[in-house]
Enzyme design. Structure first.
Site, mmCIF file in Angstrom:
data_model
loop_
_atom_site.group_PDB
_atom_site.id
_atom_site.type_symbol
_atom_site.label_atom_id
_atom_site.label_comp_id
_atom_site.label_asym_id
_atom_site.label_seq_id
_atom_site.Cartn_x
_atom_site.Cartn_y
_atom_site.Cartn_z
ATOM 1 N N VAL A 192 0.871 -1.175 0.000
ATOM 2 C CA VAL A 192 0.000 0.000 0.000
ATOM 3 C C VAL A 192 0.915 1.235 0.000
ATOM 4 O O VAL A 192 0.705 2.188 0.731
ATOM 5 C CB VAL A 192 -0.958 0.031 1.197
ATOM 6 N N ALA A 193 1.979 1.153 -0.826
ATOM 7 C CA ALA A 193 2.955 2.228 -0.957
ATOM 8 C C ALA A 193 3.497 2.616 0.412
ATOM 9 O O ALA A 193 3.835 1.756 1.218
ATOM 10 C CB ALA A 193 2.347 3.406 -1.713
ATOM 11 N N CYS A 194 3.567 3.915 0.696
ATOM 12 C CA CYS A 194 4.201 4.368 1.937
ATOM 13 C C CYS A 194 3.376 4.091 3.191
ATOM 14 O O CYS A 194 3.833 4.378 4.299
ATOM 15 C CB CYS A 194 4.537 5.854 1.841
ATOM 16 N N SER A 195 2.186 3.557 3.038
ATOM 17 C CA SER A 195 1.389 3.145 4.199
ATOM 18 C C SER A 195 1.429 1.638 4.408
ATOM 19 O O SER A 195 0.684 1.106 5.233
ATOM 20 C CB SER A 195 -0.060 3.614 4.046
ATOM 21 N N SER A 201 7.527 3.237 3.493
ATOM 22 C CA SER A 201 6.649 2.851 4.609
ATOM 23 C C SER A 201 7.392 2.664 5.923
ATOM 24 O O SER A 201 6.778 2.620 6.991
ATOM 25 C CB SER A 201 5.898 1.562 4.258
#
Length: 373
Positions: A154-157, A334
């Site tokens: 979820v990319a940087c999350s 992340s």
């Protein structure tokens, strides 16, 4: 439903460090050579001259002073401008799995757990070096964990979303002890020849142990009181690289096959979203910003963090309230908020409240409200 705790954290750091001065020297030499090669076209107005970078520009734009990478000679070579990472044979552990194992072992030691006590491994990060088999299953095998594992992005999350999935599994009883690992290798998909982003990322790996019952040997334990995740689609942060590239070789090396973003739009849109997300999450749990002892925020841009914290608190946050690790590690996708948590949580007293929050491409935002026990 079981209570859930974060009982340990770990950090794997590459041995190669690149300072802003080193990076700028390499980039500006690339600019000089490129502009010299295109001098005639630049003179005719057909091609725009590339602008130089500077350490002052980088620090003012981002707050970054240095970054760690798995390989630096290729990044600093003006004729190459990307890391030299040779392929490994299938019989050898993959680079991302090796990074993940390093962080996981430290997290397990911090939690007072053995690998065989783990029955869920989630590798959650912004990009993967291969589609399959899952890096998580490779890590599971390398560590000797039981149960099952899977990858998620979820990319940087990714890390905060991964923690929520681990917490849900522990609460439901489908897992007893989980590892959430984020081996971030953005140096491989960063366009080091782009002045607007050549300084942004660094490589790192983080890990946390999530479980229902602390071992009693842990260095600290934080109960996860509540988790919240949200996504809103946006094209403003994007990387279009993927297995379909081979289907259209003509576009395989296009600029959009590496990290790219509309930085001003991201800043304008994400800051209020992240601040509102955290404030509403606290309110839903009967808390206000004044109840929070520490915010471990996503480490993408120093000005963003300052603005988000100010919107939440109604004033400037102190470094004790919102620690910054961005200057030393750069944007580690992340892993950033987890590095901040890892390095700045054991000093707080029992009963203290903390918030981990990440935000990034998607847009995606994930947060956890924690209480020290």
């Amino acid at each position: 439903m079981n209570k859930v705790y974060i009982t340990g954290s770990g950090l794997w750091v590459p041995s190669n460090l690149i300072s802003n001065d080193e990076l700028v020297a390499s980039y500006n030499e690339y600019v000089r050579r490129t502009n010299e090669r295109n001098a005639a076209a630049i003179g005719r107005g057909e091609v725009a001259a590339l602008p130089e970078s500077s350490s002052e520009f980088i620090e003012k734009a981002s707050g970054i002073k240095q970054r760690y990478v798995v390989e630096k000679t290729g990044v600093l070579d003006p004729d190459r401008m990307c890391p030299v990472i040779p392929p490994r044979p299938n019989e050898q552990i993959s680079l991302m799995a090796e990074m993940a194992v390093g962080a996981a072992r430290e997290a397990l030691a911090s939690a007072g757990r053995k690998a065989e006590e783990v029955d869920l491994v989630i590798v959650a990060c912004s990009s993967f070096q291969r589609p399959y088999p899952a890096i998580a299953v490779e890590v599971q095998g390398a560590l000797g964990c039981g149960g099952y594992g899977y990858d998620m992005n979820v990319a940087c999350s990714s890390a905060t979303f991964g923690i929520e999935q681990a917490a849900n599994a522990v609460r439901s009883g489908s897992a007893r002890c989980a590892l959430v690992i984020s081996p971030e290798l953005p140096s491989g998909h960063l366009e080091w020849r782009d002045r607007d982003c050549h300084f942004i990322f660094g490589d790192i790996a983080t890990a946390v142990v999530v479980e229902a019952s602390p071992s009693g040997r842990q260095k600290s334990a934080w109960e996860i009181l509540s988790s919240k995740a949200a996504t809103v689609f946006s094209n403003n942060i994007r990387n279009n690289s993927g297995f379909l590239d081979r289907c259209n070789p003509a576009s395989r090396d296009n600029r959009d096959k590496l990290f790219m973003q509309e930085g001003r739009k991201v800043f304008k849109e994400v800051c209020p979203m992240a601040a509102d997300h955290i404030s509403s999450h606290l309110a839903a749990n009967g808390l206000t910003a004044s109840d929070v002892n520490r915010f471990w925020l996503h480490q993408a841009n120093l000005t963003m963090n300052h603005l988000i914290a100010k919107r939440i608190l109604g004033r400037e946050a102190t470094l004790e309230e919102a620690p910054v690790i961005l200057d030393k590690f750069a944007n580690t996708a992340s892993a950033g908020s987890i590095i901040a948590f890892h390095q700045h949580n054991t000093d707080l007293a029992a009963g203290s409240i903390g918030v981990i929050c990440s935000f990034g491409a998607g847009y995606s935002i994930g947060s956890h409200i924690l209480k020290r026990v």
